[in-house]
Design a protein around this motif. Structure first.
Motif, mmCIF file in Angstrom:
data_model
loop_
_atom_site.group_PDB
_atom_site.id
_atom_site.type_symbol
_atom_site.label_atom_id
_atom_site.label_comp_id
_atom_site.label_asym_id
_atom_site.label_seq_id
_atom_site.Cartn_x
_atom_site.Cartn_y
_atom_site.Cartn_z
ATOM 1 N N PHE A 1 -0.045 -41.753 35.852
ATOM 2 C CA PHE A 1 1.375 -41.788 36.100
ATOM 3 C C PHE A 1 1.447 -41.617 37.728
ATOM 4 O O PHE A 1 0.683 -40.599 38.278
ATOM 5 C CB PHE A 1 2.200 -40.716 35.349
ATOM 6 C CG PHE A 1 3.566 -40.593 36.000
ATOM 7 C CD1 PHE A 1 4.051 -39.541 36.657
ATOM 8 C CD2 PHE A 1 4.476 -41.794 35.675
ATOM 9 C CE1 PHE A 1 5.344 -39.463 36.901
ATOM 10 C CE2 PHE A 1 5.885 -41.577 35.887
ATOM 11 C CZ PHE A 1 6.007 -40.611 36.592
ATOM 12 N N ALA A 2 2.176 -42.586 38.593
ATOM 13 C CA ALA A 2 2.033 -42.436 39.879
ATOM 14 C C ALA A 2 3.413 -42.899 40.311
ATOM 15 O O ALA A 2 3.767 -44.019 40.622
ATOM 16 C CB ALA A 2 1.092 -43.122 40.431
ATOM 17 N N ASP A 3 4.171 -41.750 40.597
ATOM 18 C CA ASP A 3 5.595 -42.066 41.331
ATOM 19 C C ASP A 3 5.737 -41.368 42.417
ATOM 20 O O ASP A 3 5.552 -39.981 42.426
ATOM 21 C CB ASP A 3 6.826 -41.423 40.060
ATOM 22 C CG ASP A 3 8.146 -41.762 40.459
ATOM 23 O OD1 ASP A 3 8.443 -41.228 41.529
ATOM 24 O OD2 ASP A 3 8.743 -42.408 39.793
ATOM 25 N N PRO A 4 5.969 -41.967 43.512
ATOM 26 C CA PRO A 4 5.964 -41.258 44.921
ATOM 27 C C PRO A 4 6.991 -40.307 44.976
ATOM 28 O O PRO A 4 6.569 -39.311 45.708
ATOM 29 C CB PRO A 4 6.195 -42.770 45.816
ATOM 30 C CG PRO A 4 6.482 -43.861 44.987
ATOM 31 C CD PRO A 4 6.157 -43.450 43.489
ATOM 32 N N PHE B 1 0.807 -30.795 37.222
ATOM 33 C CA PHE B 1 -0.067 -31.475 38.181
ATOM 34 C C PHE B 1 -0.613 -32.564 37.240
ATOM 35 O O PHE B 1 -1.644 -33.305 37.696
ATOM 36 C CB PHE B 1 -1.307 -30.473 38.616
ATOM 37 C CG PHE B 1 -2.346 -30.256 37.893
ATOM 38 C CD1 PHE B 1 -2.211 -29.488 36.422
ATOM 39 C CD2 PHE B 1 -3.739 -30.746 38.097
ATOM 40 C CE1 PHE B 1 -3.336 -29.334 35.666
ATOM 41 C CE2 PHE B 1 -4.658 -30.005 37.025
ATOM 42 C CZ PHE B 1 -4.698 -29.615 35.955
ATOM 43 N N LEU B 2 -0.831 -32.533 36.060
ATOM 44 C CA LEU B 2 -1.308 -33.414 34.913
ATOM 45 C C LEU B 2 -0.474 -34.901 35.086
ATOM 46 O O LEU B 2 -0.762 -35.724 34.557
ATOM 47 C CB LEU B 2 -0.994 -32.967 33.575
ATOM 48 C CG LEU B 2 -1.964 -31.613 33.036
ATOM 49 C CD1 LEU B 2 -1.307 -31.266 31.729
ATOM 50 C CD2 LEU B 2 -3.190 -32.210 33.326
ATOM 51 N N LEU B 3 0.626 -34.918 35.825
ATOM 52 C CA LEU B 3 1.271 -35.986 36.159
ATOM 53 C C LEU B 3 1.389 -36.394 37.495
ATOM 54 O O LEU B 3 2.075 -37.397 37.985
ATOM 55 C CB LEU B 3 2.649 -36.065 35.435
ATOM 56 C CG LEU B 3 2.541 -36.185 34.077
ATOM 57 C CD1 LEU B 3 3.920 -35.375 33.344
ATOM 58 C CD2 LEU B 3 2.732 -37.491 33.409
ATOM 59 N N TYR B 4 0.421 -36.098 38.347
ATOM 60 C CA TYR B 4 0.375 -36.147 39.656
ATOM 61 C C TYR B 4 -0.574 -37.329 39.838
ATOM 62 O O TYR B 4 -1.587 -37.448 39.714
ATOM 63 C CB TYR B 4 -0.168 -34.907 40.613
ATOM 64 C CG TYR B 4 -0.321 -34.974 41.973
ATOM 65 C CD1 TYR B 4 -1.476 -34.633 42.744
ATOM 66 C CD2 TYR B 4 0.845 -35.180 42.995
ATOM 67 C CE1 TYR B 4 -1.556 -34.370 44.020
ATOM 68 C CE2 TYR B 4 0.523 -35.293 44.265
ATOM 69 C CZ TYR B 4 -0.396 -34.913 44.698
ATOM 70 O OH TYR B 4 -0.626 -34.786 46.142
ATOM 71 N N GLY B 5 0.196 -38.225 40.930
ATOM 72 C CA GLY B 5 -0.515 -39.570 41.071
ATOM 73 C C GLY B 5 -2.077 -39.367 41.546
ATOM 74 O O GLY B 5 -2.846 -40.115 40.963
ATOM 75 N N PRO B 6 -2.392 -38.762 42.515
ATOM 76 C CA PRO B 6 -3.794 -38.815 43.023
ATOM 77 C C PRO B 6 -4.744 -38.351 41.902
ATOM 78 O O PRO B 6 -6.026 -38.345 42.059
ATOM 79 C CB PRO B 6 -3.653 -37.795 44.240
ATOM 80 C CG PRO B 6 -2.223 -37.948 44.725
ATOM 81 C CD PRO B 6 -1.361 -38.123 43.520
ATOM 82 N N MET B 7 -4.158 -37.589 41.002
ATOM 83 C CA MET B 7 -5.241 -37.030 39.971
ATOM 84 C C MET B 7 -5.363 -38.051 38.676
ATOM 85 O O MET B 7 -5.716 -37.556 37.787
ATOM 86 C CB MET B 7 -4.413 -35.701 39.198
ATOM 87 C CG MET B 7 -4.405 -34.585 40.313
ATOM 88 S SD MET B 7 -5.688 -33.423 40.006
ATOM 89 C CE MET B 7 -5.329 -32.333 41.071
#
Lengths: 685, 321, 343
Positions: free
Chosen positions: A568-571, A549-555
């Motif tokens: 980091f935000a990769d769809p 979750f540390l690399l989850y876009g909305p975060m």
């Protein structure tokens, strides 16, 4: 005149020598000439001594989040569930709850968990329970207390740091808002006790108290990891009497200093800045009801294959706890604290980089130390240290497209994690290939990240691909300049950062360390003004979601203040994450995780450096130690033998008196010679 | 003379005011109320929690100027609370500051007072003897010893002291603190020794200069001519007449006895006011920090005022127009 | 384009010019000549030592970019683009090992891998493999900056404030007393931490902060002296002759204060350099200073085998400079303070 002068001269000299010696001798004799920091009476008691360096911030279980806070709250507050001490992978067992609940699907995709509390589990004795005038000093833990804790988490005035997680509870956010609105609207309401306020406003919809012993918790969507949160002090039952009494007014304690829990220990003394004492809680259900043979109150009889050989099962079946007291003493500097451990005044200590070579030879404890009764315990922490890139940045981030990616990969190839470990951690740790550490589902020991080998030649080649041949920025004709933003200005920290700077220097990149204090750093991060940073993350609970979750876009940090500091935000990654997170462990979940790791490998928003390995030292008189790789309370399982400890301490700590004696003798001799000369001088003239 | 004193008192009050203003300005240059809130609540705090926290602690008002209600600003609050000794609670953990002050005063004093007294004893004793025996081997070796002592960093003294006396010779505990009277000396011995080593050099040289200064005056020669013994001269005339500048120097130190020895307390784990001050600074705990500085400066200014008054009363030449 | 090292070079030239001008101005004055003679006779060794340190500091301040770095196989590519001083150029460009090595050793400390420059590290290397002798030498310039530059900031401030307070008395005195008391009441460490946090961590900023926090004690002494000087007969005579305040201050009072200034400058120098170690421990020190070396190395005393060369080099360099400065200062005080007669 001259004769008189010489006489007084000698007298004065002796006087001043005496004047100088007096302060020294006073100190020496007054000191009692021993280096034992503890009272003699404790020599025969089962007291555990542990050092801590930074003082706790708060002992309010719904708020406390640091390791030292947790060392106290985890042992003072019992939770509904806990982890089986010896088993790996980690398994939840019931503690205050009678059983670990199963997820029950409800309408609209919601999921509910029903907890049944043990009857007659009492709180520790405390004056706050007499608040109703009845004069009682304790009462049983009730299901309403669980609802109260959860409501406190939702209360903005409490300031709990885990609100994010518990927003998954049905009606959690709405409760918060109703509470806030009611307080703002009516001053009389705001003056009520917190538990009264929560009751008036109606509580959290998804938390239902079914009877005195049963509470049901409903989530808006499946989230199996919620059970791990019920093994953390955040959800420990909280007595409304304690919150009402310890409000810090009129000379009463503050709740942050006066925890009232139902755990195996209670807080006996709290000198925040120097000494914290936990004493056995005789009202704990494990001591009062040994006949229950409750899993959390009895030493386990199952564990990992090697545990029996290590002697960890010797106490199987015996009632807990074994210790009488735990003494935490403050030692802000590492070296003095470690020296006291070596002298036997602490029972356990983390190993120090500086003393490593003397104590550990070829991965095992040196024979002299084994002879002293020392033992070494190695645990790979469920955590990862990594260098991150700000993906919003124009040079190193996603905005730079393919050249940016090549640059990140090149920088990754320049970092030799094994060398770093050798220099700064004595090789303790595992060079990291991916964000998931050992012990977490999804970790693959055979996986090799092609960008995580130390290969300066390949790095140089990749730099050419990135458009920076030899590290030179074509726009300026000089080495590409990047900033490495850090907030640790200590000597150790700066040396570590310098290591990375030197590594990148070798491929021609000019990375400048921008050290600032923590506030400044957070400002930079909030405004997106950073390029490269160093961070670490240790698991809250043993699930890959807690890392990925540390690399989850909305975060993303800059956009929404979340923990995704790399922004980091990769769809595709985000979509996979949403699917993977609520799954049970199995081949399907593994496939999703593998795909996510491949995306991370290619995009390289992080350079995972290493998973830290803890080498904990302890002496043979301490038994049953199996340090968990998560932050779990385990003091109730420990046992110690005071007699051998006292004997060893005496053996190791004879003060060396001869220099003092020699100095004293020299002073006396000097004085004697001076007076003889004076007398001779007087006689002569 | 009354006018002079009145002026001094007025300026002292102005100084106190100045200190409070300076402190306010400095702190909020370094940290914003949001920073303070985040340090207290942790990074993960929600914006509502932060806003709530700021409201509870009075940090949601405008800092200096409030157009709507000119007296409802953080600055006015800050001044008012200090002047009425309403210390309130710590920003870091909401404990009443007065409790922390009471708790920290004992440990601080138990370190600074012995250090101060022993230091005065040692440096004045040495300086007096050296001044009396000026030119002799004693004087020269004292000079060299003092210069040597002065040339070493406090950090090095601490490191060497802890290593040699605590670890190698095992005479004293390396760090820690226990206020029970039976064992307290054990823990204070090492920091006091180190403090003495670090300070005695400079102080001795300073006092020696003072004594030499005084000794070279004409009335001392007269005393010798009168037939006083050298010892009598040193004691009766030199020491007594240098008492005023020495006392002035020492009295200035007294407020700082209460505020604690910051470095020594931190290295030796003594939970005194000095360590508390550093912790407040690093933890953005403005509430505690301002109380510490306020008390320190109050004592300091009061001390200066009293020395001024005593000076004026004692020495008629000092009275300025 | 003006780079920082151009400024540093210019500053060195300026300081030398200033020193030269000062020496020229004072060359006729008998007190200063006597002082110079006395120092030469009695304190020749400390004089030489301080001179050596000054030389090293100066050489380390003359920097330029360019020149060929000696091509050891792993020479980093960035150093040749950075300004390097004369001192840097006395050593090979990438004079580094992998990690610790003992003085004059040919192999690494742990394990027996051969060094890149066997036997060439006179004082060994630190944890990152950097040569300790080079680091100690580079610390000289920083120490001189801390003591000298901060002192140069503090002294004019103190002179200005103290002289005005002592000479004009009354209102000015009260105003200065106000500022002095205010600054003295706030613990120096706090002020320093606050200032450095605001100004940022850098050599100039730290020197500025140190200067601003240390002028106070000197001002007090200057004020006392000025008060005494003001009452002297010849000052009254000058005033009677119609001399303006400025003339009296600059021609009559200031020269008589210089001896005091010299004494206090020397004392201040050592105090400031010593305090830098504490600043490094607090995290607001200057990169590359001896204080930082001491802070980095103090944990190494507990190592086994013990790493002593890092700490010793910094401590010895610091001690050497301060001892010499203090000895000189002592002699300066004895010479310039007219009240110290020989027994």
């Amino acid at each position: 005149m001259i004769r008189r002068r010489r006489a007084t001269f000698h007298r004065l000299t002796r006087l001043s020598v005496v004047r100088m010696a007096v302060p020294l001798l006073v100190l020496g004799l007054g000191g009692g000439c021993t280096n034992n920091p503890y009272p003699d009476a404790d020599e025969t008691a089962k007291v555990l001594y542990v050092a801590f360096s930074s003082p706790p911030k708060t002992l309010d279980p719904q708020v406390s989040y640091t390791v030292i806070d947790h060392a106290v709250t985890g042992n003072v507050f019992d939770t509904l569930l806990e982890y089986a001490y010896l088993e790996r992978p980690y398994r939840l067992i019931p503690a205050l709850a009678a059983a670990v609940p199963q997820a029950q699907p409800r309408a609209d995709g919601r999921v509910a968990y029903r907890f049944t509390l043990r009857a007659d589990a009492l709180y520790q004795r405390d004056a706050c329970f007499g608040i109703d005038g009845s004069g009682r000093t304790t009462r049983p833990v009730a299901a309403a207390d669980i609802a109260f804790s959860l409501a406190r988490i939702a209360d903005p005035l409490v300031g709990s740091p885990v609100v994010d997680t518990f927003e998954r509870l049905h009606g959690f956010k709405e409760f918060s808002q109703r509470l806030l609105a009611a307080r703002n609207a009516d001053a009389a309401f705001a003056a009520l006790r917190p538990d009264q306020q929560y009751a008036r406003v109606g509580g959290i919809d998804g938390v239902r108290v079914l009877d005195a012993q049963t509470v049901e918790v409903e989530l808006d969507a499946p989230y199996p990891q919620i059970l791990y949160w019920f093994a953390m002090p955040f959800t420990a039952p909280m007595a409304w009497e304690a919150v009402a009494t310890y409000d810090g007014r009129n000379g009463r304690d503050n709740l942050a200093d006066h925890p009232v829990g139902a755990g195996p220990f209670r807080l006996a003394r709290y000198d925040r800045l120097s000494r914290i004492v936990l004493a056995r809680n005789d009202d704990w259900y494990g001591i009062r009801h040994p006949e229950w043979q409750a899993p959390g109150a009895v030493y386990p009889s199952t564990g990992e294959p090697g545990d029996a050989a290590d002697g960890l099962l010797a106490a199987a079946g015996r009632p807990l706890p074994f210790l009488e007291r735990i003494e935490f003493r403050r030692d802000p500097e590492q070296v003095p604290a470690f020296i006291k451990f070596m002298q036997g005044y602490y029972d356990t200590a983390p190993i120090l980089r500086e003393s490593f070579d003397r104590l550990v030879h070829a991965g095992a404890l040196a024979p002299e130390q084994v002879a002293r009764g020392m033992e070494l315990e190695k645990t790979i922490t469920a955590g990862v240290y990594y260098l991150g890139f700000n993906m919003d940045d124009a040079t190193v981030g996603g905005a730079a497209g393919e050249p940016g990616r090549a640059l990140r990969q090149a920088m990754s190839l320049a970092v030799d994690a094994d060398e770093f470990l050798r220099l700064f951690a004595n090789g303790r740790g595992l060079a990291a290939q991916s964000p998931l550490p050992p012990g977490i589902f999804g970790y693959d020991p055979s996986y090799r990240n092609p960008w995580r080998v130390a290969d300066p030649a390949a790095a140089a080649a990749r730099l050419v691909d990135a458009g920076y041949p030899g590290g030179i920025d074509p726009k300026t004709g000089k080495p590409l300049r990047l900033t490495f933003d850090v907030y640790d200005t200590s000597a150790r920290g700066l040396l570590q950062f310098q290591f990375f700077v030197e590594a990148w220097k070798r491929i021609g990149l000019d990375v400048q360390v921008a050290a600032s204090d923590y506030n400044r750093f957070q400002e930079k991060v909030r405004s997106g003004a950073y390029q490269v940073f160093l961070w670490g993350w240790v698991a809250d609970y043993p699930d890959p979601e807690n890392f990925l979750f540390l690399l989850y876009g909305p975060m993303s940090r800059t956009a929404s203040g979340g923990p995704n500091t790399a922004n980091f935000a990769d769809p595709r990654y985000d979509a996979l994450f949403l699917r993977m997170r609520a799954m049970e462990n199995g081949p399907e979940r593994l496939a999703l995780i593998d795909e996510m790791q491949r995306i991370l490998e290619r995009e390289a928003p992080w350079i995972p450096v290493y998973y830290p390995e803890d080498y904990a030292l302890q002496f043979g008189w301490l038994a049953n130690v199996k340090t968990p790789s998560l932050s779990l309370p385990y003091y109730k399982y420990l046992d110690l033998a005071p007699a051998p400890r006292a004997a060893r301490r005496a053996e190791w700590n004879h003060p060396i008196r001869w220099p003092a004696v020699a100095l004293l003798a020299a002073l006396v001799a000097a004085g004697g010679i001076a007076s003889r000369r004076r007398r001779a001088g007087e006689v002569a003239s | 003379m009354l006018a002079y004193l009145a002026r001094r008192v007025a300026w002292s009050l102005a100084t106190l005011f100045g200190v409070m203003l300076l402190l306010f300005a400095l702190f909020f240059l370094v940290a914003t109320p949001d920073d303070v809130a985040r340090k207290a609540l942790g990074d993960k705090a929600m914006p509502e929690a932060i806003a709530q926290w700021k409201a509870n602690h009075g940090y949601d008002k405008p800092r200096v100027w409030n157009a709507a209600a000119p007296l409802d600003t953080m600055l006015v609050d800050h001044l008012r609370r200090l002047l009425t000794f309403d210390f309130g609670r710590s920003d870091a953990d909401d404990t009443p500051i007065i409790d922390r002050l009471r708790a920290g005063l004992g440990p601080s004093l138990s370190l600074t007072v012995p250090l101060f007294l022993l230091g005065v004893l040692a440096s004045i004793g040495l300086a007096l003897t050296a001044a009396y025996l000026q030119g002799s081997w004693f004087d020269r070796s004292t000079l060299i010893a003092c210069v040597l002592l002065m040339s070493v960093s406090l950090l090095l003294y601490i490191v060497a002291g802890q290593y040699v006396l605590g670890k190698v010779l095992r005479w004293f505990p390396i760090s820690g603190f226990d206020p029970t009277p039976a064992v307290i000396a054990r823990f204070l011995a090492l920091p006091v020794l180190i403090g003495l080593a670090a300070n005695t050099g400079q102080d001795t040289l300073f006092y020696r200069t003072l004594f030499l200064d005084e000794r070279s005056r004409e009335y001392v020669r007269t005393a010798y001519a009168k037939g006083c013994s050298p010892a009598q001269v040193m004691r009766r005339h030199v020491l007594r007449n240098t008492l005023i500048p020495i006392l002035t120097d020492l009295v200035i130190e007294i407020p700082f006895l209460f505020t604690g020895a910051i470095v020594l307390e931190s290295f030796f784990g003594i939970p005194g006011l000095g360590a508390m001050t550093v912790e407040a600074m690093q933890g953005n705990d403005f509430a505690t920090l301002r109380v510490m500085v306020f008390i320190g400066s109050l004592l300091f200014i009061a001390g200066q005022l009293m020395t001024d008054i005593a000076y004026t009363l004692a020495d008629p030449r000092v009275r300025l127009e | 384009m003006i780079e920082t090292h151009h400024l540093s070079n210019a500053a060195v030239v300026l300081l030398l010019a200033l020193a030269g001008a000062l020496a020229w101005w004072l060359r006729r004055d008998p007190t200063w000549r006597a002082l110079a003679a006395r120092l030469w006779q009695q304190r020749r060794v400390p004089l030489f030592v301080v001179g050596l340190y000054l030389l090293i500091g100066m050489l380390d301040s003359i920097t330029w970019i360019g020149g060929r770095p000696s091509g050891a196989p792993q020479a980093d590519l960035v150093t040749q683009y950075q300004p390097r001083s004369v001192i840097d150029r006395l050593f090979p460009a990438d004079f580094r090992e992998r990690s610790y090595s003992a003085p004059l050793a040919t192999t690494e400390l742990s394990g027996d891998l051969p060094l890149r420059f066997p036997g060439a590290h006179l004082l060994g290397t630190d944890i990152l493999g950097r040569d300790v002798l080079l680091q100690a030498l580079k610390g000289v310039r920083i120490a001189l900056l801390i003591g000298g530059f901060s002192g140069l900031i503090a002294v004019p401030l103190a002179l200005g404030a103290g002289m005005s307070a002592g000479y004009y008395g009354r209102r000015v005195d009260d105003a200065v007393f106000f500022v002095v008391s205010t600054l003295s009441s706030i613990p120096t460490l706090l002020l320093l931490i606050a200032l450095v946090m605001v100004l940022g961590r850098g050599t100039l900023q730290v020197c500025l902060a140190l200067g601003v926090t240390s002028w106070v004690s000197i001002a007090r002494i200057v004020r006392g002296e000025t008060l005494k000087l003001r009452e002297l007969d010849y000052i009254a005579a000058a005033r009677a002759l119609g001399a303006g305040d400025w003339r009296i201050l600059s021609r009559h009072i200031l020269p008589n204060l210089l001896h005091l200034v010299a004494i206090t400058f020397v004392l201040l120098f050592s105090r400031l350099v010593l305090s830098e170690a504490t600043l490094s421990w607090l995290g607001i020190g200057i990169d590359g200073s001896w204080g930082q070396m001491i802070d980095q190395a103090r944990d190494e005393l507990a190592r086994d085998p013990i790493i002593w060369w890092n700490l010793s080099a910094a401590a010895a360099a610091l001690f050497g400079l301060l001892l010499s400065v203090n000895l000189l200062g002592d002699a300066v005080r004895d010479a310039l303070d007219p009240r110290t007669l020989r027994g």
